[in-house]
Design a protein around this motif. Structure first.
Motif, PDB file in Angstrom:
ATOM      1  N   ARG A 185      66.283 112.196  16.384  1.00 32.81           N
ATOM      2  CA  ARG A 185      67.405 111.296  16.107  1.00 32.81           C
ATOM      3  C   ARG A 185      66.964 109.835  16.113  1.00 32.81           C
ATOM      4  NH1 ARG A 185      72.074 114.120  19.940  1.00 32.81           N
ATOM      5  NH2 ARG A 185      72.621 115.811  18.485  1.00 32.81           N
ATOM      6  N   ILE A 186      66.089 109.498  17.040  1.00 30.17           N
ATOM      7  CA  ILE A 186      65.605 108.117  17.122  1.00 30.17           C
ATOM      8  C   ILE A 186      64.823 107.750  15.859  1.00 30.17           C
ATOM      9  CG2 ILE A 186      63.997 106.566  18.317  1.00 30.17           C
ATOM     10  CD1 ILE A 186      64.722 108.017  20.921  1.00 30.17           C
ATOM     11  N   VAL A 187      63.878 108.611  15.503  1.00 28.09           N
ATOM     12  CA  VAL A 187      62.992 108.332  14.368  1.00 28.09           C
ATOM     13  C   VAL A 187      63.753 108.332  13.038  1.00 28.09           C
ATOM     14  CG1 VAL A 187      60.979 109.164  13.110  1.00 28.09           C
ATOM     15  CG2 VAL A 187      60.976 109.200  15.596  1.00 28.09           C
ATOM     16  N   SER A 188      64.810 109.127  12.937  1.00 29.85           N
ATOM     17  CA  SER A 188      65.564 109.214  11.684  1.00 29.85           C
ATOM     18  C   SER A 188      66.746 108.244  11.622  1.00 29.85           C
ATOM     19  CB  SER A 188      66.079 110.645  11.484  1.00 29.85           C
ATOM     20  OG  SER A 188      66.966 111.012  12.527  1.00 29.85           O
ATOM     21  N   SER A 189      66.935 107.429  12.652  1.00 29.51           N
ATOM     22  CA  SER A 189      68.071 106.506  12.682  1.00 29.51           C
ATOM     23  C   SER A 189      67.843 105.311  11.753  1.00 29.51           C
ATOM     24  CB  SER A 189      68.313 106.011  14.108  1.00 29.51           C
ATOM     25  OG  SER A 189      67.241 105.192  14.538  1.00 29.51           O
ATOM     26  N   LEU A 190      68.932 104.715  11.311  1.00 32.21           N
ATOM     27  CA  LEU A 190      68.849 103.531  10.446  1.00 32.21           C
ATOM     28  C   LEU A 190      68.240 102.352  11.192  1.00 32.21           C
ATOM     29  CD1 LEU A 190      72.310 103.720   8.619  1.00 32.21           C
ATOM     30  CD2 LEU A 190      70.065 104.244   7.667  1.00 32.21           C
ATOM     31  N   LEU A 191      68.538 102.232  12.486  1.00 24.24           N
ATOM     32  CA  LEU A 191      67.993 101.129  13.275  1.00 24.24           C
ATOM     33  C   LEU A 191      66.478 101.219  13.340  1.00 24.24           C
ATOM     34  CD1 LEU A 191      68.398  98.689  15.110  1.00 24.24           C
ATOM     35  CD2 LEU A 191      68.678 100.275  17.043  1.00 24.24           C
ATOM     36  N   PHE A 192      65.966 102.415  13.586  1.00 25.31           N
ATOM     37  CA  PHE A 192      64.513 102.586  13.645  1.00 25.31           C
ATOM     38  C   PHE A 192      63.877 102.291  12.295  1.00 25.31           C
ATOM     39  CE2 PHE A 192      60.677 105.098  13.072  1.00 25.31           C
ATOM     40  CZ  PHE A 192      59.930 104.713  14.174  1.00 25.31           C
ATOM     41  N   SER A 193      64.519 102.745  11.218  1.00 26.12           N
ATOM     42  CA  SER A 193      63.989 102.475   9.874  1.00 26.12           C
ATOM     43  C   SER A 193      63.933 100.979   9.602  1.00 26.12           C
ATOM     44  CB  SER A 193      64.866 103.170   8.827  1.00 26.12           C
ATOM     45  OG  SER A 193      64.801 104.568   8.967  1.00 26.12           O
ATOM     46  N   ALA A 194      64.980 100.265  10.034  1.00 26.31           N
ATOM     47  CA  ALA A 194      65.018  98.817   9.829  1.00 26.31           C
ATOM     48  C   ALA A 194      63.915  98.122  10.632  1.00 26.31           C
ATOM     49  CB  ALA A 194      66.389  98.272  10.223  1.00 26.31           C
ATOM     50  N   ILE A 195      63.761  98.523  11.890  1.00 27.16           N
ATOM     51  CA  ILE A 195      62.750  97.897  12.758  1.00 27.16           C
ATOM     52  C   ILE A 195      61.344  98.160  12.216  1.00 27.16           C
ATOM     53  CG2 ILE A 195      61.686  97.969  15.048  1.00 27.16           C
ATOM     54  CD1 ILE A 195      64.470  98.534  16.192  1.00 27.16           C
ATOM     55  N   SER A 196      61.064  99.415  11.863  1.00 26.73           N
ATOM     56  CA  SER A 196      59.731  99.743  11.348  1.00 26.73           C
ATOM     57  C   SER A 196      59.481  99.052  10.014  1.00 26.73           C
ATOM     58  CB  SER A 196      59.578 101.252  11.194  1.00 26.73           C
ATOM     59  OG  SER A 196      60.517 101.774  10.263  1.00 26.73           O
ATOM     60  N   GLY A 197      60.549  98.896   9.203  1.00 25.99           N
ATOM     61  CA  GLY A 197      60.412  98.197   7.925  1.00 25.99           C
ATOM     62  C   GLY A 197      60.068  96.727   8.125  1.00 25.99           C
ATOM     63  N   ILE A 198      60.710  96.102   9.114  1.00 25.37           N
ATOM     64  CA  ILE A 198      60.411  94.691   9.425  1.00 25.37           C
ATOM     65  C   ILE A 198      58.972  94.549   9.909  1.00 25.37           C
ATOM     66  CG2 ILE A 198      60.962  92.787  10.992  1.00 25.37           C
ATOM     67  CD1 ILE A 198      63.890  93.746  10.884  1.00 25.37           C
ATOM     68  N   PHE A 199      58.553  95.443  10.801  1.00 26.94           N
ATOM     69  CA  PHE A 199      57.179  95.418  11.299  1.00 26.94           C
ATOM     70  C   PHE A 199      56.189  95.563  10.148  1.00 26.94           C
ATOM     71  CE2 PHE A 199      58.722  96.099  15.622  1.00 26.94           C
ATOM     72  CZ  PHE A 199      57.775  95.420  16.375  1.00 26.94           C
ATOM     73  N   ALA A 200      56.474  96.490   9.233  1.00 25.72           N
ATOM     74  CA  ALA A 200      55.575  96.720   8.106  1.00 25.72           C
ATOM     75  C   ALA A 200      55.504  95.495   7.204  1.00 25.72           C
ATOM     76  CB  ALA A 200      56.046  97.936   7.306  1.00 25.72           C
ATOM     77  N   LEU A 201      56.660  94.887   6.919  1.00 20.54           N
ATOM     78  CA  LEU A 201      56.697  93.714   6.048  1.00 20.54           C
ATOM     79  C   LEU A 201      55.962  92.537   6.670  1.00 20.54           C
ATOM     80  CD1 LEU A 201      57.750  92.303   3.510  1.00 20.54           C
ATOM     81  CD2 LEU A 201      59.855  91.772   4.768  1.00 20.54           C
ATOM     82  N   VAL A 202      56.267  92.245   7.930  1.00 20.99           N
ATOM     83  CA  VAL A 202      55.626  91.124   8.618  1.00 20.99           C
ATOM     84  C   VAL A 202      54.125  91.359   8.733  1.00 20.99           C
ATOM     85  CG1 VAL A 202      55.456  89.888  10.811  1.00 20.99           C
ATOM     86  CG2 VAL A 202      57.707  90.479   9.885  1.00 20.99           C
ATOM     87  N   GLY A 203      53.747  92.597   9.092  1.00 19.46           N
ATOM     88  CA  GLY A 203      52.330  92.911   9.246  1.00 19.46           C
ATOM     89  C   GLY A 203      51.573  92.803   7.934  1.00 19.46           C
ATOM     90  N   PHE A 204      52.184  93.288   6.864  1.00 19.82           N
ATOM     91  CA  PHE A 204      51.507  93.257   5.567  1.00 19.82           C
ATOM     92  C   PHE A 204      51.352  91.828   5.059  1.00 19.82           C
ATOM     93  CE2 PHE A 204      51.375  93.668   0.910  1.00 19.82           C
ATOM     94  CZ  PHE A 204      50.316  94.560   0.786  1.00 19.82           C
ATOM     95  N   VAL A 205      52.432  91.046   5.148  1.00 21.63           N
ATOM     96  CA  VAL A 205      52.375  89.654   4.686  1.00 21.63           C
ATOM     97  C   VAL A 205      51.382  88.855   5.519  1.00 21.63           C
ATOM     98  CG1 VAL A 205      53.681  87.506   4.469  1.00 21.63           C
ATOM     99  CG2 VAL A 205      54.707  89.669   3.744  1.00 21.63           C
ATOM    100  N   SER A 206      51.396  89.070   6.832  1.00 21.39           N
ATOM    101  CA  SER A 206      50.476  88.349   7.714  1.00 21.39           C
ATOM    102  C   SER A 206      49.024  88.686   7.392  1.00 21.39           C
ATOM    103  CB  SER A 206      50.777  88.702   9.180  1.00 21.39           C
ATOM    104  OG  SER A 206      52.099  88.323   9.531  1.00 21.39           O
ATOM    105  N   ALA A 207      48.772  89.963   7.134  1.00 20.39           N
ATOM    106  CA  ALA A 207      47.405  90.382   6.821  1.00 20.39           C
ATOM    107  C   ALA A 207      46.929  89.778   5.511  1.00 20.39           C
ATOM    108  CB  ALA A 207      47.344  91.913   6.752  1.00 20.39           C
ATOM    109  N   ILE A 208      47.797  89.774   4.499  1.00 13.77           N
ATOM    110  CA  ILE A 208      47.424  89.204   3.206  1.00 13.77           C
ATOM    111  C   ILE A 208      47.145  87.703   3.344  1.00 13.77           C
ATOM    112  CG2 ILE A 208      48.231  88.698   0.873  1.00 13.77           C
ATOM    113  CD1 ILE A 208      47.433  91.613   1.349  1.00 13.77           C
TER     114      ILE A 208
END
Length: 222
Positions: free
Chosen positions: A180-203
């Motif tokens: 339930r935690i992993v499939s929740s919208l909140l978790f998807s949003a948080i992981s999406g933000i982490f991915a976006l920030v991490g990718f932009v920062s790395a580039i």
């Protein structure tokens, strides 16, 4: 931190995400093949007019797994059994209708009754919907496998989910809670933000260098 290290980290997360996607695709393939096998055996049992006991035994033996795999596709809400005056709020189609189908086929009076066809059609339709859903998910997954950015996003998602998986593995929380935690919208949003920030920062780090990037970050967040 050199550009080579940053690039290696991005590549590592991306490759990890790709591996997870391939594992997920294999899981979908197993679910699809099992659904087809179950549907074929249901059809075989129906065509035998209830006389194929080996196939019926197989259906009963695998019904718990099939019911669990189908999730919401295998449940109807507000079901009223034939000739009854009560309603079942959550009716599990596979577990309940296969034995009911057997009763109809065994009874000479009910064999030609539309009730037997209704049970069979309900079982068949729920399985076809489930199989179609798996096919749709496989199609979407194939598109993600062609997109390296999606690999990175899934890699970050699984890394962010590690604490939940660890708590589940230790028995602190149930597997259902982890799901339930992993499939929740909140978790998807948080992981999406982490991915976006991490990718932009790395580039940015690769383009302008670590020292310059650190200087910019320090100015934004002293």
């Amino acid at each position: 931190m050199s550009n080579a290290i940053v690039f290696a980290v991005i590549t590592g997360i991306g490759v990890y995400g790709l591996i997870m996607l391939l594992i997920k695709r294999r899981h979908y393939r197993f679910k699809y093949e099992f659904g087809i096998e179950f549907l074929n055996n249901l059809q075989k049992y129906w065509e035998s007019s209830g006389k194929d006991w080996d196939t019926y035994s197989w259906l009963i033996h695998r019904s718990n797994k099939m019911q669990g795999e189908m999730g919401g596709h295998g449940v109807t809400h507000g079901y009223k059994p034939p000739y009854q005056n009560f309603i079942i709020k959550r009716y599990e189609i596979i577990l309940n209708m296969i034995p009911e189908l057997r009763k109809c086929l065994e009874n000479d009076l009910l064999r030609t009754n539309p009730l037997a066809s209704q049970y069979f059609n309900a079982l068949q339709e729920s399985l076809v919907r489930y199989i179609g859903s798996i096919e749709d998910m496989e199609t979407d997954l194939k598109k993600e496998l062609k997109n390296p950015i999606k690999w990175f996003r899934h890699g970050v998602r699984d890394i962010v989910a590690l604490p939940a998986y660890l708590l589940g593995w230790l028995g602190v929380i149930s597997d259902l809670t982890v799901k339930r935690i992993v499939s929740s919208l909140l978790f998807s949003a948080i992981s999406g933000i982490f991915a976006l920030v991490g990718f932009v920062s790395a580039i940015l780090t690769i383009v302008i260098g670590w020292d310059k990037f650190l200087e910019i970050v320090t100015k934004i967040w002293p």
